[in-house]
Design a protein around this motif. Structure first.
Motif, PDB file in Angstrom:
ATOM      1  N   UNK A  98      45.742  36.063  -0.863  1.00 48.14           N
ATOM      2  CA  UNK A  98      45.694  36.393   0.562  1.00 48.14           C
ATOM      3  C   UNK A  98      45.115  37.797   0.722  1.00 48.14           C
ATOM      4  N   UNK A  99      44.115  37.912   1.607  1.00 46.37           N
ATOM      5  CA  UNK A  99      43.382  39.177   1.751  1.00 46.37           C
ATOM      6  C   UNK A  99      43.367  39.624   3.205  1.00 46.37           C
ATOM      7  N   UNK A 100      43.799  40.863   3.447  1.00 48.22           N
ATOM      8  CA  UNK A 100      43.719  41.392   4.808  1.00 48.22           C
ATOM      9  C   UNK A 100      42.270  41.705   5.147  1.00 48.22           C
ATOM     10  N   UNK A 101      41.804  41.238   6.314  1.00 52.73           N
ATOM     11  CA  UNK A 101      40.413  41.407   6.708  1.00 52.73           C
ATOM     12  C   UNK A 101      40.206  42.469   7.772  1.00 52.73           C
ATOM     13  N   UNK A 146      48.914  37.961  12.495  1.00 50.66           N
ATOM     14  CA  UNK A 146      50.325  38.326  12.606  1.00 50.66           C
ATOM     15  C   UNK A 146      50.433  39.676  13.301  1.00 50.66           C
ATOM     16  N   UNK A 147      51.422  39.797  14.177  1.00 53.68           N
ATOM     17  CA  UNK A 147      51.661  41.072  14.843  1.00 53.68           C
ATOM     18  C   UNK A 147      52.521  41.980  13.991  1.00 53.68           C
ATOM     19  N   UNK A 148      52.344  43.274  14.185  1.00 54.89           N
ATOM     20  CA  UNK A 148      53.236  44.251  13.556  1.00 54.89           C
ATOM     21  C   UNK A 148      53.548  45.323  14.585  1.00 54.89           C
ATOM     22  N   UNK A 149      54.178  46.395  14.183  1.00 53.51           N
ATOM     23  CA  UNK A 149      54.819  47.279  15.170  1.00 53.51           C
ATOM     24  C   UNK A 149      53.845  47.915  16.144  1.00 53.51           C
ATOM     25  N   UNK A 150      52.597  48.159  15.750  1.00 47.54           N
ATOM     26  CA  UNK A 150      51.662  48.754  16.722  1.00 47.54           C
ATOM     27  C   UNK A 150      50.284  48.112  16.663  1.00 47.54           C
ATOM     28  N   UNK A 151      50.229  46.834  16.325  1.00 48.37           N
ATOM     29  CA  UNK A 151      48.931  46.174  16.322  1.00 48.37           C
ATOM     30  C   UNK A 151      48.998  44.770  15.769  1.00 48.37           C
ATOM     31  N   UNK A 152      47.822  44.273  15.417  1.00 47.08           N
ATOM     32  CA  UNK A 152      47.662  42.905  14.923  1.00 47.08           C
ATOM     33  C   UNK A 152      46.849  42.945  13.642  1.00 47.08           C
ATOM     34  N   UNK A 153      47.265  42.175  12.644  1.00 42.29           N
ATOM     35  CA  UNK A 153      46.553  42.099  11.369  1.00 42.29           C
ATOM     36  C   UNK A 153      46.019  40.689  11.175  1.00 42.29           C
ATOM     37  N   UNK A 154      44.827  40.598  10.578  1.00 41.77           N
ATOM     38  CA  UNK A 154      44.187  39.309  10.314  1.00 41.77           C
ATOM     39  C   UNK A 154      44.000  39.151   8.810  1.00 41.77           C
ATOM     40  N   UNK A 155      44.494  38.033   8.271  1.00 41.30           N
ATOM     41  CA  UNK A 155      44.442  37.764   6.835  1.00 41.30           C
ATOM     42  C   UNK A 155      43.639  36.495   6.564  1.00 41.30           C
ATOM     43  N   UNK A 156      42.873  36.516   5.488  1.00 39.83           N
ATOM     44  CA  UNK A 156      42.207  35.319   4.980  1.00 39.83           C
ATOM     45  C   UNK A 156      43.168  34.637   4.023  1.00 39.83           C
ATOM     46  N   UNK A 157      43.585  33.398   4.375  1.00 39.97           N
ATOM     47  CA  UNK A 157      44.544  32.673   3.532  1.00 39.97           C
ATOM     48  C   UNK A 157      43.903  31.425   2.924  1.00 39.97           C
ATOM     49  N   UNK A 158      42.566  31.357   2.920  1.00 38.41           N
ATOM     50  CA  UNK A 158      41.874  30.184   2.386  1.00 38.41           C
ATOM     51  C   UNK A 158      42.349  29.895   0.964  1.00 38.41           C
ATOM     52  N   UNK A 159      42.388  30.942   0.142  1.00 42.15           N
ATOM     53  CA  UNK A 159      42.981  30.860  -1.192  1.00 42.15           C
ATOM     54  C   UNK A 159      44.378  31.442  -1.074  1.00 42.15           C
ATOM     55  N   UNK A 160      45.375  30.568  -0.987  1.00 43.66           N
ATOM     56  CA  UNK A 160      46.741  31.031  -0.738  1.00 43.66           C
ATOM     57  C   UNK A 160      47.276  31.894  -1.876  1.00 43.66           C
ATOM     58  N   UNK A 161      46.640  31.807  -3.033  1.00 37.63           N
ATOM     59  CA  UNK A 161      47.050  32.653  -4.144  1.00 37.63           C
ATOM     60  C   UNK A 161      46.421  34.024  -4.109  1.00 37.63           C
TER      61      UNK A 161
END
Length: 311
Positions: free
Chosen positions: A34-37, A17-32
């Motif tokens: 969610x962890x930013x990587x 997902x994009x945000x105001x000055x970059x891109x963030x990557x999340x692990x959503x394998x366990x949707x309960x």
């Protein structure tokens, strides 16, 4: 900003997902859980957004920001869940910014770049880390596109707004097949069903709605259906996945339509309002990515961030 998904060879699912000055990557394998990587710094832009495509384990990021980290950002995802590798920012003479990006096979398609008047630009990524510029598509400015085999459908958002259908078999010399103008068009994105019989357009302005067209004859698209949401809101992006259309519909949130009975009217099979507040135009769901094999889908909301869904 936009969002996209990637599933690793070990079947771990990631959301970008994009945000105001970059891109963030999340692990959503366990949707309960969610962890930013990791994050990837990017240029800021007037709209504070960026767009993505993924080819193999490479993420390609574009935006209309022209300061630090401008151009095409190339990111290697294969080291997840530990981290990602920001390979480089790639440009060529005269090119630094892009509105949206799509991919098909070994090629990237730039839309709304500050080059070729914003019309399609084709990049060869046979070498994933070292793009080679190929041909320029025909005018006018392309806001976004969809590529199926060697046919590209371009959303020409600006007046007189239209849909262009382009032959991209020759990557060095794309050629126009036909153009289609329709009433109240502010053509923002376009997609087709898997068999290409049905085509959708979304109007970010004008009617503000999703329209479905019978595309059996590309020279004579036939209007079939117009989706009007449960609240007054502008549509943004929409995609076919099998017999379902997933829409990011700004203040109406994310909407799923069952289109298995076309040309009969589709049925709303689900929606979730990611922005229950009031507003006038550009609030709520920006993008939806429905292509995880698990059936999950993700939505990026302009104000409130990342959502992970399943039916």
């Amino acid at each position: 900003a936009s969002c996209i998904g990637w599933t690793s060879p070990s079947n771990r699912e990631y959301a970008v997902i994009g945000y105001w000055n970059g891109t963030a990557i999340y692990d959503i394998t366990d949707a309960g859980n969610v962890t930013q990587r990791d994050t990837v710094p990017g240029p800021t832009s007037f709209y504070n957004y960026r767009e993505f495509t993924v080819v193999d384990h490479y993420l390609y990021i574009v935006s209309e920001g022209s300061n630090n980290n401008a151009g095409l950002q190339i990111v290697d995802l294969q080291y997840l869940p530990d981290s990602v590798r920001h390979v480089k920012n790639w440009t060529f003479s005269g090119y630094t910014t892009t509105h949206t990006i799509k991919s098909s096979g070994n090629f990237l398609y730039l839309n709304g770049a500050n080059y070729n008047g914003g019309a399609i630009v084709i990049l060869d990524i046979t070498d994933r880390e070292n793009p080679v510029k190929r041909g320029n598509g025909p005018a006018p400015y392309s806001h976004d596109c969809f590529v199926k085999n060697d046919t590209l459908y371009a959303a020409n958002i600006y007046s007189p707004s239209k849909l262009s259908i382009i032959n991209v078999a020759n990557k060095d010399n794309p050629s126009l097949i036909t153009q289609f103008v329709y009433p109240n068009a502010v053509c923002h994105n376009v997609w087709t069903s898997e068999n290409r019989r049905w085509l959708l357009t979304t109007d970010e302005g004008g009617s503000n709605h999703l329209k479905l067209w019978d595309a059996a004859n590309l020279n004579n698209l036939v209007f079939t259906y117009e989706y009007i949401p449960y609240e007054l809101a502008m549509v943004h992006n929409a995609y076919f996945k099998g017999d379902t259309i997933f829409m990011a519909h700004y203040r109406a949130g994310v909407v799923a339509l069952d289109v298995s009975t076309l040309p009969a009217a589709p049925t709303v099979v689900g929606y979730y309002d990611t922005y229950p507040g009031n507003g006038t135009a550009y609030q709520g769901a920006w993008n939806v990515f429905p292509y995880y094999n698990s059936g999950k889908f993700i939505v990026s909301d302009i104000k409130t961030g990342l959502y992970v869904f399943r039916f």
